[in-house]
Design an enzyme around this catalytic site. Structure first.
Site, short mmCIF file in Angstrom:
data_model
loop_
_atom_site.label_atom_id
_atom_site.label_comp_id
_atom_site.label_asym_id
_atom_site.label_seq_id
_atom_site.Cartn_x
_atom_site.Cartn_y
_atom_site.Cartn_z
CB THR A 78 45.68 50.42 42.99
OG1 THR A 78 46.74 49.70 42.34
CG2 THR A 78 44.74 49.43 43.64
N PRO A 86 40.96 52.46 44.78
CG PRO A 86 39.82 52.99 46.75
CD PRO A 86 40.03 53.45 45.34
CG ASP A 87 41.97 45.36 46.16
OD1 ASP A 87 40.76 45.10 46.19
OD2 ASP A 87 42.85 44.50 46.14
CG PHE A 88 36.38 45.72 47.11
CD1 PHE A 88 36.10 44.69 47.99
CD2 PHE A 88 36.43 45.44 45.75
CE1 PHE A 88 35.86 43.41 47.53
CE2 PHE A 88 36.20 44.16 45.28
CZ PHE A 88 35.92 43.15 46.17
NE ARG A 89 39.30 40.65 46.86
CZ ARG A 89 39.28 41.13 45.62
NH1 ARG A 89 40.04 42.14 45.30
NH2 ARG A 89 38.51 40.60 44.72
CG ASN A 124 40.70 45.90 37.53
OD1 ASN A 124 40.71 45.34 38.61
ND2 ASN A 124 41.82 46.27 36.92
CG ASP A 183 38.37 50.23 36.41
OD1 ASP A 183 38.63 50.06 35.20
OD2 ASP A 183 39.10 49.85 37.33
CG HIS A 235 35.20 39.78 38.38
ND1 HIS A 235 36.39 39.95 39.05
CD2 HIS A 235 35.03 38.44 38.28
CE1 HIS A 235 36.91 38.77 39.35
NE2 HIS A 235 36.10 37.83 38.89
CB CYS A 282 15.19 47.02 34.69
SG CYS A 282 13.66 46.45 35.47
CB CYS A 342 11.47 45.37 31.76
SG CYS A 342 12.30 46.97 31.96
CG ASN A 397 51.09 41.63 41.64
OD1 ASN A 397 50.33 42.54 41.35
ND2 ASN A 397 50.95 40.91 42.74
CB ILE A 416 51.05 46.99 36.39
CG1 ILE A 416 50.81 46.68 34.91
CG2 ILE A 416 49.88 47.77 36.95
CD1 ILE A 416 51.46 45.43 34.43
#
Length: 241
Positions: free
Chosen positions: A30, A35-38, A106, A108, A123, A131, A134, A216, A234
């Protein structure tokens, strides 16, 4: 203990140990403007009929790939983002032989962009796409430059981001490596994560080393177990190391 004293304690921990593992989450990104999608923004509800966790699920990807990709391109790809002080310091500490691994939730690729070599992406990564038919590899620009559902140039199959969607299992090799690094670490630094997302957050249970550090902004379930707790962004903390 004031912030300055906490930073000094963290400095001394880093100086005294050379088997440090970093476990990070959305808070690390962030500060690079991702942005944190949550944390749903005001425009979100006008643009999408489903919550992000629904759209970013395996079932939704299968049933509504067009809507999945509309959200994915708009909300998950931040290709102009640059590594911040946390990413850069971790890469530097790895080069100094202090940090053995960065384990991140993350997707990214900013840790690698900063120069970190041993990065375990629990993740996956938006920078890799394959694909489904294939297995051909496509970079992130193939996704941004395409419209609707991207198709493989070789076989016509659907191209899927190499990210773990809700309802999908984490890569077993990555998980096993993460368990090993955390189990063997002398110091575990948890940064920029509320430790709310499982199974990733459960990896912390494998730590039995000397020092647990939690950095945090908000409280986490591990605060009471921490040898050092710093409630601050952080990047702000790592910029002072």
């Amino acid at each position: 203990m004031g912030k300055r004293d906490q930073i000094e304690v963290l400095k001394s921990i880093i100086e005294n140990y050379d088997n440090i593992v970093f476990f990070g989450g959305a808070g690390v990104s962030t500060e690079s403007g991702i942005p944190d999608f949550r944390s749903v923004d005001g425009l979100y509800n006008q643009q999408y009929d489903y919550p992000p966790e629904t759209i970013l699920s395996h079932a939704f990807y299968r049933s509504r790939p067009d809507e999945f990709y509309r959200f994915y391109r708009n909300k998950m790809l931040f290709l102009n983002a640059k590594p911040n002080a946390a990413h850069l310091k971790l890469a530097q500490l790895e080069a100094m032989g202090k940090v053995r691994a960065v384990i991140t939730q993350n997707i990214d690729g900013l840790h690698q962009a900063a120069g970190s070599k041993t990065v375990l992406e629990l993740h996956g990564s938006v920078l890799r796409n394959y694909c489904e038919k294939c297995g051909s590899f496509y970079d992130v620009h193939y996704i941004t430059d395409s419209t609707d559902v991207p198709k493989c140039e070789k076989c016509g199959g659907s191209v899927k981001p190499d990210v773990v969607l809700y309802g999908e299992g984490l890569d077993s090799r990555t998980m096993n490596d993460a368990v090993r690094f955390i189990h063997d670490a002398q110091v575990l630094i948890i940064g920029g994560t509320s430790l709310a997302v499982y199974p990733a957050a459960g990896l912390i249970d494998y730590f039995s080393g000397d020092k647990l550090v939690v950095i945090n902004k908000a409280s986490t379930p591990r605060d009471s177990h921490a040898d050092l707790l710093i409630q601050a962004p952080i990047g702000e903390v790592f910029a002072q190391l």
